[in-house]
Design a protein around this motif. Sequence first.
Motif, mmCIF file in Angstrom:
data_model
loop_
_atom_site.group_PDB
_atom_site.id
_atom_site.type_symbol
_atom_site.label_atom_id
_atom_site.label_comp_id
_atom_site.label_asym_id
_atom_site.label_seq_id
_atom_site.Cartn_x
_atom_site.Cartn_y
_atom_site.Cartn_z
ATOM 1 N N LEU A 179 9.970 7.286 3.530
ATOM 2 C CA LEU A 179 8.744 8.078 3.602
ATOM 3 C C LEU A 179 8.987 9.477 4.166
ATOM 4 N N GLY A 180 10.229 9.781 4.532
ATOM 5 C CA GLY A 180 10.532 11.071 5.133
ATOM 6 C C GLY A 180 10.184 11.141 6.604
ATOM 7 N N LEU A 181 10.101 9.981 7.267
ATOM 8 C CA LEU A 181 9.694 9.926 8.670
ATOM 9 C C LEU A 181 10.812 9.476 9.601
ATOM 10 N N TYR A 182 12.011 9.298 9.080
ATOM 11 C CA TYR A 182 13.143 8.847 9.900
ATOM 12 C C TYR A 182 14.406 9.356 9.227
ATOM 13 N N ASP A 183 15.350 9.826 10.016
ATOM 14 C CA ASP A 183 16.601 10.347 9.475
ATOM 15 C C ASP A 183 17.547 9.180 9.171
ATOM 16 N N TYR A 184 18.137 9.211 7.984
ATOM 17 C CA TYR A 184 19.045 8.131 7.593
ATOM 18 C C TYR A 184 20.239 7.999 8.530
ATOM 19 N N PHE A 222 10.944 9.299 -0.932
ATOM 20 C CA PHE A 222 9.819 9.495 -1.830
ATOM 21 C C PHE A 222 8.800 10.426 -1.174
ATOM 22 N N GLY A 223 8.589 10.184 0.080
ATOM 23 C CA GLY A 223 7.770 11.102 0.849
ATOM 24 C C GLY A 223 6.289 11.002 0.561
ATOM 25 N N LEU A 224 5.524 11.541 1.460
ATOM 26 C CA LEU A 224 4.088 11.682 1.324
ATOM 27 C C LEU A 224 3.785 13.171 1.205
ATOM 28 N N GLU A 225 2.537 13.548 1.277
ATOM 29 C CA GLU A 225 2.210 14.964 1.256
ATOM 30 C C GLU A 225 2.796 15.643 2.494
ATOM 31 N N GLU A 226 3.200 16.884 2.344
ATOM 32 C CA GLU A 226 3.890 17.590 3.427
ATOM 33 C C GLU A 226 3.063 17.631 4.709
ATOM 34 N N GLN A 227 1.775 17.853 4.556
ATOM 35 C CA GLN A 227 0.933 17.925 5.754
ATOM 36 C C GLN A 227 0.879 16.579 6.458
ATOM 37 N N LEU A 228 0.749 15.498 5.700
ATOM 38 C CA LEU A 228 0.680 14.169 6.307
ATOM 39 C C LEU A 228 1.999 13.808 6.974
ATOM 40 N N ILE A 229 3.126 14.171 6.349
ATOM 41 C CA ILE A 229 4.428 13.899 6.969
ATOM 42 C C ILE A 229 4.522 14.597 8.320
ATOM 43 N N GLY A 230 4.122 15.848 8.371
ATOM 44 C CA GLY A 230 4.163 16.575 9.637
ATOM 45 C C GLY A 230 3.281 15.939 10.692
ATOM 46 N N LEU A 255 0.824 -1.210 0.000
ATOM 47 C CA LEU A 255 0.000 0.000 0.000
ATOM 48 C C LEU A 255 0.856 1.257 0.000
ATOM 49 N N LEU A 256 1.912 1.252 0.818
ATOM 50 C CA LEU A 256 2.773 2.428 0.897
ATOM 51 C C LEU A 256 3.511 2.671 -0.416
ATOM 52 N N THR A 257 3.928 1.603 -1.087
ATOM 53 C CA THR A 257 4.610 1.771 -2.364
ATOM 54 C C THR A 257 3.685 2.430 -3.387
ATOM 55 N N HIS A 258 2.439 2.004 -3.415
ATOM 56 C CA HIS A 258 1.489 2.645 -4.325
ATOM 57 C C HIS A 258 1.350 4.137 -4.005
ATOM 58 N N ARG A 259 1.274 4.463 -2.724
ATOM 59 C CA ARG A 259 1.108 5.873 -2.349
ATOM 60 C C ARG A 259 2.371 6.667 -2.657
ATOM 61 N N MET A 260 3.547 6.094 -2.371
ATOM 62 C CA MET A 260 4.801 6.781 -2.619
ATOM 63 C C MET A 260 5.026 7.058 -4.100
ATOM 64 N N LEU A 261 4.556 6.147 -4.949
ATOM 65 C CA LEU A 261 4.790 6.279 -6.387
ATOM 66 C C LEU A 261 3.596 6.871 -7.110
#
Length: 674
Positions: A131-136, A181-189, A39-45
């Motif tokens: 997903l932009g939710l964890y620092d490498y 790849f990230g999600l929408e900025e608001q959702l990431i926050g 599911l996340l791959t579909h959303r990311m792409l």
Amino acid sequence: MSVRRAARAALGNLLARQFDDGRWEGEMAWNTMLLSQYLLTHRMLRVPLSASDITAARRHYEVTQLPDGAWPVHSEGPGSAYVTTLAYVALRALDVPPDDPLTGTARTWLGSQPGGVLALPAWGRMWLAMLGLYDYRGINSIPPELTILPGTFPLHPDQLYCHTRFVYLGLACLYGRRAVFGLEEQLIGELRQELFDGYGSIDFAAARTVLCGSDLVLRPHLVLRVLYGLLASYERAPLRWLRRRALAVCSAKLRAELSASRGHGISPVSALLAILVAAHEGRPHQEIVASLRALDAWRWLDDEEGLRIAGARSSAWDTAFVLRALLASKPSTSAAGAGRAYQWLCAAQQTDELAPDTAAGRDAVLGGWCFSDGSHRWAVSDCTAEALSSILMAHDCPEWAGELGDQLPAARVRQAVDFVLARQNPDGGFGTYERMRSPQWTNRLNPSEMYLDCMTERSHVECSASCVAALARFAARDSGHRHDAVAASIRRGVSFLRARQRPDGAYPASWGIHFTYSAFFVVEALSAAGVPSSDRAIAGLVRWLETRQKPDGSWGEHYESCLTGEYVEHPEGQAAMTAWAVLALIGGGGPQAAIDRGLRFLADLQQPDGSWPQQASSGVFFGSAVLDYRLYRQVFPAWALGEGTRLTSGPAAVGGQDDPVDVGRRVAGEEMHD
């Protein structure tokens, strides 16, 4: 219900489950991890899912969530921070609000876990980082540079176990590029606030060594921790030209694998990563969409449990065992279904070799059978052996002659034998997809944190037993093809099995739970190879099985046996495990009283429609990954009941041969008992 009537009802239940194309296939239920990644791959792409898929996915999360709000790593296990975090993020990416009953309880549970989301295993951290939710900086190095080391280096990816190899290649490519790849900025926050306490103030570099929680099965070895420290310094300023070259090699290997597997990948785990790599490289969007559509081959959908992604498809494996179960029944009543299954199984064999441009690093596949229908072209030793055994034994059934159609040509039977012989290791045992490539000490440098013994191919008791049995059955019917090589392989395989027997008589397993599972395969192999039931290898195993029978006649083993290495009894008798034990006792000349009690338990547990109820999981891989093979509780009890009825009405050798001891001695050319 009598055993004979129970056997007839079980046969009807099996035949009712046959697919239109002739195969059987049961679901291999695991956990929600793969669904979440899908599911996340579909959303990311930015590849939308249908409304019906979203509804079905939510349904699966609903039926698998534990009362405390978590999702487990398998159906009998406790909550997993890794699986729960991915499920939570996937649900939020599907626009499920944070205060929904599904997500609200999950977030509360995550907040109560030691270390929280910050302490996830590396695999979970990688998905969050993408997903932009964890620092490498909080992830231990996954260096792609290993791909440009000499190919014989023990830790070169080509030397790793094949599933591990392609997961590594995908993760290393994404890590080396710091792909986001990230999600929408608001959702990431919103997710950063919901999953972490003060995301902006977290020292992710310090969190790199934080390991705790229920997902930690294997703490990294001291040597590996030292290497991580050195690599952390390198990652601050990697050699750019070296990394570019390594990333190109990783990417090329992933493309070749997707091509060779017709887009399916060896599993959806690595295939999803390969698709993300391709997308990050800027491949055309329509190509990415097509790749995701190819992964739909791994989907499993029904009304009861919704949408999930199977870790593997088991059609060839299941069909071979059902054929054996039908052979144990009255053949004339199942000839039509058996004939269709036989034809399907013959068609599933690999009849050509991999193309040279996709075969780099791969062993030959010609003549083999895959676990599944063969479309992804990853043939396996024991799948080939069990398919070959069932085909050869079907040839010996005159009642089915009119239904089988054209028999599998002798040339293709011999190709299957060659495939099996090529999987034998120097220790006499057999690997799965390939022979051993790197030494077992590489497992000491296992970075997975969640799985055991996943670094290199090795010899497995069950695979070895299946291969020995198939080779013995072949040699009894065809003495003209590589006779000396086959006989030597059988002798070495039997010696390997003898060496793996424990002092108490039991044998360990790798792919089932656990000692009970291996007992069935070992007795089949030794009997087919001519080892008499009086031999200590069989007699000791029979005595061990006798001591594990419950008062109600059943057997039941808990999955913790796989983790502890010692037998752990399950509180309840299990249909599949009882069937394995009964089949082993029948084949090993065990006491009739114990066999009868086991058969009676199976008959009493049987439901009115001839099936058996949902019980504990019976499969496993890498020690801690417990799987529920849904068809096992139907096929093996049917097989055991069929053999039980034959035991009272005629010859009942599990191998189905007139005199397996004499046949085996003729094949091996020597006395094989002590």
